[in-house]
Design a protein around this motif. Structure first.
Motif, PDB file in Angstrom:
ATOM      1  N   GLU A   5      -2.371  45.151 -13.894  1.00 30.36           N
ATOM      2  CA  GLU A   5      -2.904  44.853 -12.564  1.00 30.36           C
ATOM      3  C   GLU A   5      -2.383  43.502 -12.067  1.00 30.36           C
ATOM      4  O   GLU A   5      -2.091  43.349 -10.880  1.00 30.36           O
ATOM      5  CB  GLU A   5      -4.434  44.851 -12.597  1.00 30.36           C
ATOM      6  N   LEU A   6      -2.271  42.528 -12.972  1.00 35.21           N
ATOM      7  CA  LEU A   6      -1.738  41.223 -12.596  1.00 35.21           C
ATOM      8  C   LEU A   6      -0.294  41.353 -12.133  1.00 35.21           C
ATOM      9  O   LEU A   6       0.102  40.762 -11.115  1.00 35.21           O
ATOM     10  CB  LEU A   6      -1.837  40.256 -13.783  1.00 35.21           C
ATOM     11  N   ALA A   7       0.500  42.123 -12.860  1.00 36.36           N
ATOM     12  CA  ALA A   7       1.899  42.317 -12.473  1.00 36.36           C
ATOM     13  C   ALA A   7       2.003  42.986 -11.099  1.00 36.36           C
ATOM     14  O   ALA A   7       2.834  42.596 -10.266  1.00 36.36           O
ATOM     15  CB  ALA A   7       2.625  43.154 -13.529  1.00 36.36           C
ATOM     16  N   LYS A   8       1.152  43.982 -10.855  1.00 35.09           N
ATOM     17  CA  LYS A   8       1.138  44.642  -9.538  1.00 35.09           C
ATOM     18  C   LYS A   8       0.776  43.642  -8.454  1.00 35.09           C
ATOM     19  O   LYS A   8       1.361  43.635  -7.372  1.00 35.09           O
ATOM     20  CB  LYS A   8       0.121  45.787  -9.540  1.00 35.09           C
ATOM     21  N   ASP A   9      -0.211  42.800  -8.752  1.00 34.61           N
ATOM     22  CA  ASP A   9      -0.666  41.812  -7.777  1.00 34.61           C
ATOM     23  C   ASP A   9       0.448  40.822  -7.429  1.00 34.61           C
ATOM     24  O   ASP A   9       0.559  40.377  -6.283  1.00 34.61           O
ATOM     25  CB  ASP A   9      -1.872  41.061  -8.356  1.00 34.61           C
ATOM     26  N   LEU A  10       1.285  40.515  -8.418  1.00 33.81           N
ATOM     27  CA  LEU A  10       2.396  39.592  -8.210  1.00 33.81           C
ATOM     28  C   LEU A  10       3.626  40.290  -7.634  1.00 33.81           C
ATOM     29  O   LEU A  10       4.560  39.626  -7.177  1.00 33.81           O
ATOM     30  CB  LEU A  10       2.774  38.924  -9.530  1.00 33.81           C
ATOM     31  N   ALA A  20      -3.695  28.437 -11.275  1.00 26.52           N
ATOM     32  CA  ALA A  20      -4.404  28.661 -10.009  1.00 26.52           C
ATOM     33  C   ALA A  20      -4.118  30.054  -9.465  1.00 26.52           C
ATOM     34  O   ALA A  20      -5.023  30.734  -8.942  1.00 26.52           O
ATOM     35  CB  ALA A  20      -3.986  27.600  -8.988  1.00 26.52           C
ATOM     36  N   ARG A  21      -2.871  30.521  -9.615  1.00 27.87           N
ATOM     37  CA  ARG A  21      -2.526  31.874  -9.136  1.00 27.87           C
ATOM     38  C   ARG A  21      -3.214  32.940  -9.985  1.00 27.87           C
ATOM     39  O   ARG A  21      -3.667  33.978  -9.452  1.00 27.87           O
ATOM     40  CB  ARG A  21      -1.004  32.059  -9.169  1.00 27.87           C
ATOM     41  N   ILE A  22      -3.297  32.719 -11.292  1.00 33.02           N
ATOM     42  CA  ILE A  22      -3.996  33.661 -12.175  1.00 33.02           C
ATOM     43  C   ILE A  22      -5.479  33.713 -11.826  1.00 33.02           C
ATOM     44  O   ILE A  22      -6.081  34.790 -11.762  1.00 33.02           O
ATOM     45  CB  ILE A  22      -3.789  33.257 -13.645  1.00 33.02           C
ATOM     46  N   ASN A  23      -6.075  32.559 -11.578  1.00 36.55           N
ATOM     47  CA  ASN A  23      -7.494  32.521 -11.213  1.00 36.55           C
ATOM     48  C   ASN A  23      -7.751  33.228  -9.883  1.00 36.55           C
ATOM     49  O   ASN A  23      -8.793  33.874  -9.698  1.00 36.55           O
ATOM     50  CB  ASN A  23      -7.987  31.076 -11.140  1.00 36.55           C
ATOM     51  N   GLU A  24      -6.797  33.111  -8.979  1.00 33.48           N
ATOM     52  CA  GLU A  24      -6.895  33.832  -7.696  1.00 33.48           C
ATOM     53  C   GLU A  24      -6.921  35.334  -7.954  1.00 33.48           C
ATOM     54  O   GLU A  24      -7.714  36.070  -7.355  1.00 33.48           O
ATOM     55  CB  GLU A  24      -5.702  33.446  -6.828  1.00 33.48           C
ATOM     56  N   PHE A  25      -6.057  35.783  -8.861  1.00 34.44           N
ATOM     57  CA  PHE A  25      -6.044  37.202  -9.240  1.00 34.44           C
ATOM     58  C   PHE A  25      -7.371  37.612  -9.882  1.00 34.44           C
ATOM     59  O   PHE A  25      -7.944  38.657  -9.530  1.00 34.44           O
ATOM     60  CB  PHE A  25      -4.907  37.478 -10.214  1.00 34.44           C
ATOM     61  N   LEU A  26      -7.875  36.823 -10.824  1.00 36.65           N
ATOM     62  CA  LEU A  26      -9.107  37.177 -11.523  1.00 36.65           C
ATOM     63  C   LEU A  26     -10.292  37.294 -10.562  1.00 36.65           C
ATOM     64  O   LEU A  26     -11.148  38.175 -10.716  1.00 36.65           O
ATOM     65  CB  LEU A  26      -9.414  36.141 -12.611  1.00 36.65           C
ATOM     66  N   PHE A  82      -5.797  27.009 -19.780  1.00 37.20           N
ATOM     67  CA  PHE A  82      -6.485  28.285 -19.714  1.00 37.20           C
ATOM     68  C   PHE A  82      -6.889  28.647 -18.295  1.00 37.20           C
ATOM     69  O   PHE A  82      -7.226  27.777 -17.485  1.00 37.20           O
ATOM     70  CB  PHE A  82      -7.738  28.263 -20.592  1.00 37.20           C
ATOM     71  N   SER A  83      -6.890  29.939 -18.039  1.00 38.61           N
ATOM     72  CA  SER A  83      -7.444  30.465 -16.791  1.00 38.61           C
ATOM     73  C   SER A  83      -8.958  30.405 -16.867  1.00 38.61           C
ATOM     74  O   SER A  83      -9.539  30.031 -17.900  1.00 38.61           O
ATOM     75  CB  SER A  83      -7.011  31.918 -16.607  1.00 38.61           C
ATOM     76  N   ASP A  84      -9.609  30.800 -15.792  1.00 42.79           N
ATOM     77  CA  ASP A  84     -11.056  31.019 -15.848  1.00 42.79           C
ATOM     78  C   ASP A  84     -11.324  32.137 -16.854  1.00 42.79           C
ATOM     79  O   ASP A  84     -10.497  33.040 -17.012  1.00 42.79           O
ATOM     80  CB  ASP A  84     -11.590  31.439 -14.474  1.00 42.79           C
ATOM     81  N   PRO A  85     -12.465  32.108 -17.534  1.00 44.57           N
ATOM     82  CA  PRO A  85     -12.779  33.197 -18.468  1.00 44.57           C
ATOM     83  C   PRO A  85     -12.876  34.538 -17.749  1.00 44.57           C
ATOM     84  O   PRO A  85     -13.347  34.613 -16.618  1.00 44.57           O
ATOM     85  CB  PRO A  85     -14.144  32.783 -19.032  1.00 44.57           C
ATOM     86  N   TYR A  86     -12.403  35.592 -18.417  1.00 45.46           N
ATOM     87  CA  TYR A  86     -12.537  36.937 -17.865  1.00 45.46           C
ATOM     88  C   TYR A  86     -13.485  37.805 -18.684  1.00 45.46           C
ATOM     89  O   TYR A  86     -13.823  38.919 -18.275  1.00 45.46           O
ATOM     90  CB  TYR A  86     -11.169  37.611 -17.738  1.00 45.46           C
ATOM     91  N   PHE A  87     -13.934  37.308 -19.832  1.00 42.30           N
ATOM     92  CA  PHE A  87     -14.896  38.044 -20.646  1.00 42.30           C
ATOM     93  C   PHE A  87     -15.602  37.063 -21.568  1.00 42.30           C
ATOM     94  O   PHE A  87     -14.999  36.085 -22.025  1.00 42.30           O
ATOM     95  CB  PHE A  87     -14.181  39.120 -21.485  1.00 42.30           C
TER      96      PHE A  87
END
Length: 254
Positions: free
Chosen positions: A62-67, A224-230, A109-114
């Motif tokens: 999903e991250l790859a699709k988003d990018l 920051a871009r990863i956190n935007e995705f999350l 690290f990104s924001d936690p996802y789990f």
């Protein structure tokens, strides 16, 4: 010959190009390279067709699709992931990795996802009923994990055995060679169910385990871009859909 040399020069130029952020590299090359250890279901593993599957792997897709880029997944041992990140072999670690203060000294690290907890798989004859009962008992942990970090701080060194694979650690308890295996809650529950005649789960939380994606240290633009995705991943329902697909009965300790 000239054409061949020109192609090689172009390829060499791309390979040697320096980027201010991994985000720039990913967008420029059109490829996102994820590093993972595929031995951690339901987050990452391989199916009978040798395909990467699990919650983390679908999230990476999903991250790859988003990018708007293609995805390449590199499987390797958990302890090898930080080195692969530092040497630019991978762009991001997505491998059920807990964001700890110590790890944050060498990667971002990104924001936690789990969120989950660290707990114990114990032998039925170990005498361990609650976490405190493990004091003075034989402990087994997986190399490079937060369980290993916890054991080093709370148990005598001579009582702790460190092994490279999760399954081998669980078997130490199954066969009575260790009294307790320290690991993440979902895996402990799975091992206890699989080996119900010889083991059981002690779910007293030893520590909190926030899973996050790991990027090279200081790459704030990429994080920051990863956190935007999350944020979008949760808001539009994709997160919950993948949770229901891969772990419908597993709690997310938010």
């Amino acid at each position: 010959m000239r054409l061949t040399l020109l192609c090689l020069a172009l390829l060499f130029g791309v390979a040697c190009k320096k980027y201010d952020s991994t985000l720039d590299k990913v967008l420029d090359t059109g490829e996102l390279v994820i590093g993972t250890e595929p031995e951690f279901p339901p987050f990452e593993s391989k199916n009978e067709n040798d395909e990467f599957v699990g919650f983390d792997m679908d999230m990476a897709r999903e991250l790859a699709k988003d990018l708007g880029v293609r995805l390449r997944i590199e499987g390797m041992e958990f302890t090898g992931l930080p080195g692969a990140l530092d040497s630019d072999r991978i762009d991001l670690i997505i491998s059920g990795m807990t964001a700890t203060e110590e790890r944050a000294k060498s990667r971002s690290f990104s924001d936690p996802y789990f969120h989950t907890v660290l707990c114990m798989l114990v032998g039925k004859d170990s005498g361990i009923r609650i976490a405190a009962d493990a004091d003075g008992k034989r402990i087994v942990v997986k190399l490079g994990t937060t369980g290993a970090i916890y054991a080093a701080k709370h148990f005598k060194e001579e009582l702790v055995t460190t092994l490279p694979e999760e399954g081998t650690c669980a078997l130490e308890v199954v066969h009575g060679r260790a009294d307790a295996f320290l690991y993440d809650q979902h895996s402990i529950i799975r091992h206890a169910m699989t080996n119900s005649k010889t083991t059981r789960a002690v779910l007293d939380p030893l520590s909190s385990e926030p899973y996050a994606m790991a990027a090279r240290f200081g790459d704030t633009k990429w994080v920051a871009r990863i956190n935007e995705f999350l944020k979008a991943f949760r808001a539009d329902g994709r997160y919950e859909a993948l949770r229901k697909k891969h772990m419908p009965d597993l709690p997310d300790e938010k």
